[in-house]
Design an enzyme around this catalytic site. Structure first.
Site, PDB file in Angstrom:
ATOM      1  N   CYS A 258       0.814  -1.223   0.000  1.00 11.77           N
ATOM      2  CA  CYS A 258       0.000   0.000   0.000  1.00 11.77           C
ATOM      3  C   CYS A 258       0.847   1.272   0.000  1.00 11.77           C
ATOM      4  CB  CYS A 258      -0.992  -0.018   1.161  1.00 11.77           C
ATOM      5  SG  CYS A 258      -0.274   0.175   2.812  1.00 11.77           S
ATOM      6  N   HIS A 306      -2.609   1.355   6.899  1.00 13.41           N
ATOM      7  CA  HIS A 306      -3.005   1.284   5.495  1.00 13.41           C
ATOM      8  C   HIS A 306      -3.195   2.682   4.923  1.00 13.41           C
ATOM      9  CE1 HIS A 306      -4.398  -0.804   1.934  1.00 13.41           C
ATOM     10  NE2 HIS A 306      -5.389   0.077   1.833  1.00 13.41           N
ATOM     11  N   HIS A 318      -6.114   1.989  -4.126  1.00 10.33           N
ATOM     12  CA  HIS A 318      -5.062   1.509  -3.227  1.00 10.33           C
ATOM     13  C   HIS A 318      -4.577   0.123  -3.623  1.00 10.33           C
ATOM     14  CE1 HIS A 318      -7.939  -0.918  -0.409  1.00 10.33           C
ATOM     15  NE2 HIS A 318      -8.479  -0.802  -1.608  1.00 10.33           N
TER      16      HIS A 318
END
Length: 344
Positions: A258, A306, A318
């Site tokens: 990520c 994240h 993402h």
């Protein structure tokens, strides 16, 4: 008169049969009391898998941080070692210069005994006393002073390099531990998915793909046209690799985790940001959800493990997870606990 005969004993076969019956009864009773739990359905499995992916991503971000520290330490150590090597050459040149002075002094009338000691196999003990030598020339004293200063500086650099090497060893150990932790969680997630039937896995895959398509459509097909400046350029870069795979520690261009995706996307826009979610959270100005614009960084979960790029209309682009239909994709922000945005 009453009979006192002993009662007849049960036969061996009868005892065996009774024992087997009793054992079977106990076993059935135990099995009834400890009945196997029902197999979880696909939604329960998905919830477990999502939780495991979250734990894997926590370890992945720590792995990324350790890897980043390792890379920086290796560069710093290499620079220090190069400086020490060049410093040692300079020190040798100084000593050679001092030796040439001594040779010239000898040719013109003999060499001072103190200077002889300086040029012996163990000159350091005499270097420390050089300022007291009254018979040395001013130039010799100056050279000796430079030698002493260089020796002290090299000793400091060697000590600094040794400390960084110790830090590097500890960082490498942490790197291995975090990598194993992430891989273990991913393996557990895969085992959960493998417990489903082929039809159930296909249903989950179809649901994920459908959700991603709907999210992409809601964002306006990537949001690149809506973004402006470097944030818009970063979003356009991320949109260009939609569908790329998720892989722990990767920063593109074919696979990402990520924070690897966000770092790579902003690099394509000419902006350098740091490596992990924890550090990217402090790169720019923090903003609330109502202030978000396409291309802003968006962070999720309480520990900020994240990150993605805001794609507009409540959607995020993402690098999600390694499961089927994971990787770089669009998803509703409401699918994860949003914390804040960051404008770079």
């Amino acid at each position: 008169m009453a009979s006192h005969r002993r009662p007849k004993q049960p036969s061996r076969s009868r005892v065996t049969a009774l024992t087997a019956f009793a054992a079977a009864a106990v076993a059935l009773s135990s099995q009834s009391a400890m009945a196997a739990p029902e197999k979880p359905n696909k939604d329960e499995v998905k919830a477990k898998v999502d939780a495991l992916y979250g734990e894997a991503e926590q370890a992945t971000e720590k792995f990324d941080g350790a890897k980043d520290r390792q890379d920086k330490l290796e560069k710093e150590i290499a620079q220090l070692q190069d400086q020490v090597a060049r410093g040692q050459l300079e020190l040798n040149d100084m000593r050679n210069t001092l030796g040439s002075m001594a040779s010239a002094q000898y040719r013109t009338g003999g060499i001072d005994q103190s200077l002889t000691l300086l040029l012996s196999d163990d000159p350091q003990s005499y270097l420390d006393k050089a300022s007291t030598f009254q018979q040395l020339s001013a130039k010799q004293i100056e050279t000796i002073g430079r030698i002493q200063a260089k020796q002290r500086f090299l000793a400091q650099q060697r000590q600094e390099a040794a400390g960084k090497l110790a830090d590097l060893d500890a960082t490498r150990k942490e790197l291995g531990e975090q990598k194993k932790a992430a891989q273990d969680k991913l393996a557990q997630a895969q085992a959960q998915l493998n417990s489903l039937t082929a039809d159930e896995r296909a249903q989950l895959s179809s649901q994920d793909a459908s959700s991603s398509r709907a999210s992409r459509s809601a964002s306006g097909g990537g949001g690149a046209a809506k973004g402006s400046g470097r944030a818009g350029a970063a979003l356009a870069a991320a949109a260009s690799v939609e569908g790329a795979t998720y892989h722990m520690g990767d920063t593109g261009p074919n696979s990402f985790d990520c924070s690897g995706l966000t770092q790579w996307a902003y690099a394509q826009a000419g902006v350098s940001i740091s490596r992990t979610t924890y550090t990217q959270a402090n790169e720019g100005t923090r903003i609330g959800r109502s202030e978000l614009q396409p291309g802003d960084l968006v962070f999720f979960y309480g520990d900020l493990h994240h990150v993605g790029l805001y794609a507009g209309n409540g959607q995020v682009l993402h690098a999600s997870h390694p499961a089927p239909n994971g990787g770089v994709k669009y998803e509703p922000m409401d699918d994860m606990p949003f914390q804040f945005g960051v404008r770079i």
